[in-house]
Design a protein around this motif. Structure first.
Motif, short mmCIF file in Angstrom:
data_model
loop_
_atom_site.label_atom_id
_atom_site.label_comp_id
_atom_site.label_asym_id
_atom_site.label_seq_id
_atom_site.Cartn_x
_atom_site.Cartn_y
_atom_site.Cartn_z
N GLU A 376 0.81 -1.21 0.00
CA GLU A 376 0.00 0.00 0.00
C GLU A 376 0.85 1.27 0.00
O GLU A 376 0.32 2.38 0.06
CB GLU A 376 -0.91 0.01 1.24
N THR A 377 2.17 1.12 -0.09
CA THR A 377 3.09 2.27 -0.08
C THR A 377 3.43 2.65 -1.52
O THR A 377 3.83 1.80 -2.31
CB THR A 377 4.38 1.92 0.69
N THR A 378 3.25 3.93 -1.84
CA THR A 378 3.57 4.40 -3.20
C THR A 378 4.94 5.06 -3.28
O THR A 378 5.51 5.19 -4.37
CB THR A 378 2.50 5.39 -3.69
N ALA A 379 5.49 5.51 -2.15
CA ALA A 379 6.83 6.12 -2.15
C ALA A 379 7.89 5.05 -2.33
O ALA A 379 7.76 3.92 -1.83
CB ALA A 379 7.06 6.86 -0.84
N THR A 380 8.94 5.39 -3.05
CA THR A 380 10.06 4.45 -3.19
C THR A 380 11.14 4.72 -2.13
O THR A 380 12.01 3.88 -1.91
CB THR A 380 10.70 4.55 -4.58
N THR A 396 19.02 11.30 13.56
CA THR A 396 19.58 10.09 12.96
C THR A 396 18.54 9.56 11.99
O THR A 396 17.42 9.25 12.38
CB THR A 396 19.91 9.04 14.03
N VAL A 397 18.91 9.48 10.72
CA VAL A 397 17.95 9.14 9.66
C VAL A 397 18.05 7.67 9.29
O VAL A 397 19.14 7.15 9.03
CB VAL A 397 18.20 10.01 8.41
N ILE A 398 16.90 7.00 9.27
CA ILE A 398 16.79 5.63 8.78
C ILE A 398 15.99 5.69 7.49
O ILE A 398 14.80 6.01 7.50
CB ILE A 398 16.08 4.71 9.79
N LEU A 399 16.63 5.41 6.37
CA LEU A 399 15.99 5.51 5.05
C LEU A 399 15.79 4.13 4.46
O LEU A 399 16.74 3.34 4.35
CB LEU A 399 16.86 6.35 4.11
N LEU A 400 14.56 3.82 4.07
CA LEU A 400 14.27 2.60 3.33
C LEU A 400 14.14 2.98 1.86
O LEU A 400 13.26 3.75 1.48
CB LEU A 400 12.98 1.93 3.83
N ASP A 401 15.03 2.46 1.05
CA ASP A 401 15.10 2.79 -0.37
C ASP A 401 14.68 1.56 -1.17
O ASP A 401 15.48 0.64 -1.38
CB ASP A 401 16.53 3.22 -0.71
N LEU A 402 13.42 1.55 -1.60
CA LEU A 402 12.89 0.39 -2.32
C LEU A 402 13.47 0.29 -3.72
O LEU A 402 13.61 -0.81 -4.27
CB LEU A 402 11.37 0.46 -2.39
N LYS A 403 13.82 1.44 -4.30
CA LYS A 403 14.37 1.44 -5.66
C LYS A 403 15.74 0.79 -5.70
O LYS A 403 16.02 -0.05 -6.56
CB LYS A 403 14.44 2.87 -6.19
N SER A 422 25.71 4.23 7.01
CA SER A 422 25.73 2.77 6.92
C SER A 422 24.65 2.30 5.96
O SER A 422 23.54 2.83 5.97
CB SER A 422 25.48 2.14 8.30
N LYS A 423 24.96 1.29 5.15
CA LYS A 423 23.99 0.74 4.20
C LYS A 423 23.95 -0.78 4.31
O LYS A 423 24.99 -1.43 4.42
CB LYS A 423 24.35 1.14 2.77
N ALA A 424 22.73 -1.31 4.26
CA ALA A 424 22.54 -2.76 4.29
C ALA A 424 21.55 -3.15 3.21
O ALA A 424 20.69 -2.34 2.82
CB ALA A 424 22.01 -3.20 5.66
N PRO A 425 21.63 -4.38 2.71
CA PRO A 425 20.64 -4.83 1.72
C PRO A 425 19.24 -4.84 2.33
O PRO A 425 19.07 -5.19 3.50
CB PRO A 425 21.08 -6.26 1.38
N LEU A 426 18.26 -4.44 1.53
CA LEU A 426 16.86 -4.48 1.97
C LEU A 426 16.12 -5.47 1.08
O LEU A 426 15.95 -5.23 -0.12
CB LEU A 426 16.22 -3.10 1.87
N VAL A 427 15.73 -6.58 1.66
CA VAL A 427 15.03 -7.62 0.91
C VAL A 427 13.56 -7.60 1.32
O VAL A 427 13.23 -7.79 2.49
CB VAL A 427 15.63 -9.01 1.20
#
Length: 492
Positions: A376-380, A396-403, A422-427
């Motif tokens: 139901e989320t339209t933002a990437t 402190t920013v936590i960003l979920l980047d679906l793209k 810091s960056k981690a894979p988002l599955v």
């Protein structure tokens, strides 16, 4: 003639007197954490000797009680009945002998190692280090019949030289029992490759060299620190904290097969263990409940540590249970931490189209579970601002980047500590992404999708920066639910 343990007792008494003089001032100092393990004073780094003895968890650690900077290493000691509330015990090991101490030498001490229970004894296995010695690093033991007072073995070192397959960098023994024999891996390096070399013993005192259990494939570092090899399910897992030259990098794990007859661990896929900056030298134990539990040093070498100005530095992560699902090593905060929960709050499903402050969630020391509805989320791109000031100058920013399929922790505005992203894979599996966030006064640990990925970082914002914001970039974000608890202190 001065006996080996007379020198040791004298060194221990001196260290414990130093702690007694400073601990009451230190415990009231700035940046102290509420539910993470810290020493009573001074500097700490690697967890050591993580074990269980007489029904109690034992946590030792690299320790310099005399200053908030690294110095001649001692072994601090604490115990716990539940992995939550810790009791500080007297220092267990102090530099005192020719193999771990040196007058006028720049670097020496009782370096990292492990602990095992052998009959009625608790046995510490550690690296004796003296810069000017040849060899520089040797493996030693100390024993205790009460779990508090330790005597160094009079015939130390038990491994007096590095093997031909290794080099003078030869440290951090991890010992375990398989069938009727003791096994020990030690980190070393040679020809530009980090290695874990293997020894076997019947009695923890006489060790036979077996060979190289595992080594770098050329991309996994040129020195392997704090190796930990253990069985899990029907296979084995190797954890390593690698160095590249003089730079320490993120620990990784490998799931593979261990052939004890040949002394060889066959590697499978190599995966980063924690994607944050402040996670190093983890060590595991298997407890009397059959759980494989890990704890790590929640700091990093060569970084800015604001607490040093207040007489102390370093802390440990929360203990994490390791669960192996296929080749993925999930990390789950131990269930005992729930004992710290109070002030439960729950927010049911809602949507956010622009930055929103959640006034209900302003506890600095907290646990928060947030479940995003991706279908139901339209933002990437969307996420959270933790520990934000009113004007947004601190956060402190936590960003979920679906793209780009990644989760990012940005601490460029996180206060007076070290910066970095810091960056981690988002599955995304199914229709949701779940974050479990543990915040303490000066730390954030994020467990993504039930611990598939973890990001651990120290942050040092102003005490008044408390806002919890949700933001979105170019679309709406749908939240299934948020649960949150205030977490109490383990030090009162």
């Amino acid at each position: 003639m001065v006996k080996v343990n007379d020198r040791h007792i004298e060194a221990l008494e001196k260290a414990n007197q130093e702690i007694a003089q400073k601990k009451d001032v230190i415990k009231e100092s700035a940046y102290r954490l509420n539910y993470h393990f810290m020493a009573p004073t001074g500097w700490i780094n690697d967890p050591n000797g993580f074990s269980q003895y007489n029904g109690e968890y034992q946590l030792f650690y690299q320790y310099y009680p005399y200053d908030s900077k690294w110095g001649p290493m001692h072994w601090g000691h604490s115990k716990s009945k539940d992995l939550v509330y810790w009791e500080h015990l007297p220092v267990a090991l102090a530099p005192s002998e020719s193999y771990d101490s040196g007058e006028g030498v720049p670097g020496y001490g009782c370096f990292s190692g492990s602990a095992v229970v052998d009959g009625e004894e608790l046995v510490l296995i550690y690296t004796g280090h003296v810069d000017s010695n040849e060899p520089m690093q040797v493996q030693c033991i100390a024993t205790s019949k009460d779990g508090v007072a330790f005597e160094k073995y009079t015939q130390n070192p038990v491994v007096a030289n590095f093997p031909e397959d290794g080099s003078k960098d030869f440290r951090d023994p991890k010992v375990w029992k398989h069938e009727d024999k003791w096994y020990m891996i030690v980190g070393t390096k040679k020809d530009g490759k980090g290695k874990a070399v293997l020894y076997v013993s019947d009695d923890l005192r006489l060790w036979k060299y077996k060979g190289v259990a595992a080594e770098s494939d050329g991309t996994q570092g040129d020195m392997w620190e704090c190796p930990d090899l253990f069985p899990l399910n029907d296979t084995h897992v190797l954890i390593v904290s690698p160095m590249y030259g003089t730079q320490n990098e993120k620990p990784f794990y490998v799931v593979g097969d261990m052939d004890y007859d040949k002394g060889v661990f066959t590697q499978g896929t190599c995966t980063t263990l924690d994607y944050g900056f402040d996670f190093y030298a983890p060590q595991t134990l298997v407890d009397d409940k059959g759980r494989r539990i890990m704890i790590g040093w929640m700091e990093k070498w060569l970084t800015k540590m604001p607490s040093q100005e207040h007489g102390w530095a370093g802390a440990m992560t929360i203990p994490r249970e390791l669960i192996l699902e296929v080749d993925t090593l999930k990390q789950k905060p131990v269930v005992e931490l729930a004992d710290l929960r109070t002030d439960y709050k729950k927010l049911d499903a809602f949507e956010v189209a622009e930055k929103t402050t959640l006034n209900e969630l302003q506890e600095v020391v907290s646990e928060t579970i947030i479940d995003f509805n991706i279908s139901e989320t339209t933002a990437t791109q969307f996420g959270l601002e933790l520990r934000s000031s009113e004007d947004g100058s601190e956060k402190t920013v936590i960003l979920l980047d679906l793209k780009n399929k990644e989760i990012v922790m940005d601490r460029l505005l996180s206060g007076c500590g070290e910066k970095g992203i810091s960056k981690a894979p988002l599955v995304v599996k199914g229709i949701s992404v779940n974050l479990r966030i543990f915040m303490d006064t000066t730390s954030v640990e994020i467990f993504v999708n039930d611990g598939e990925q973890v990001i651990t970082n120290r942050i040092f914002p102003d005490a008044n920066s408390k806002l919890f914001n949700i933001f979105t970039q170019g679309g709406k974000v749908s939240v299934n639910s948020i649960e949150s608890w205030k977490l109490g202190s383990v030090w009162n």
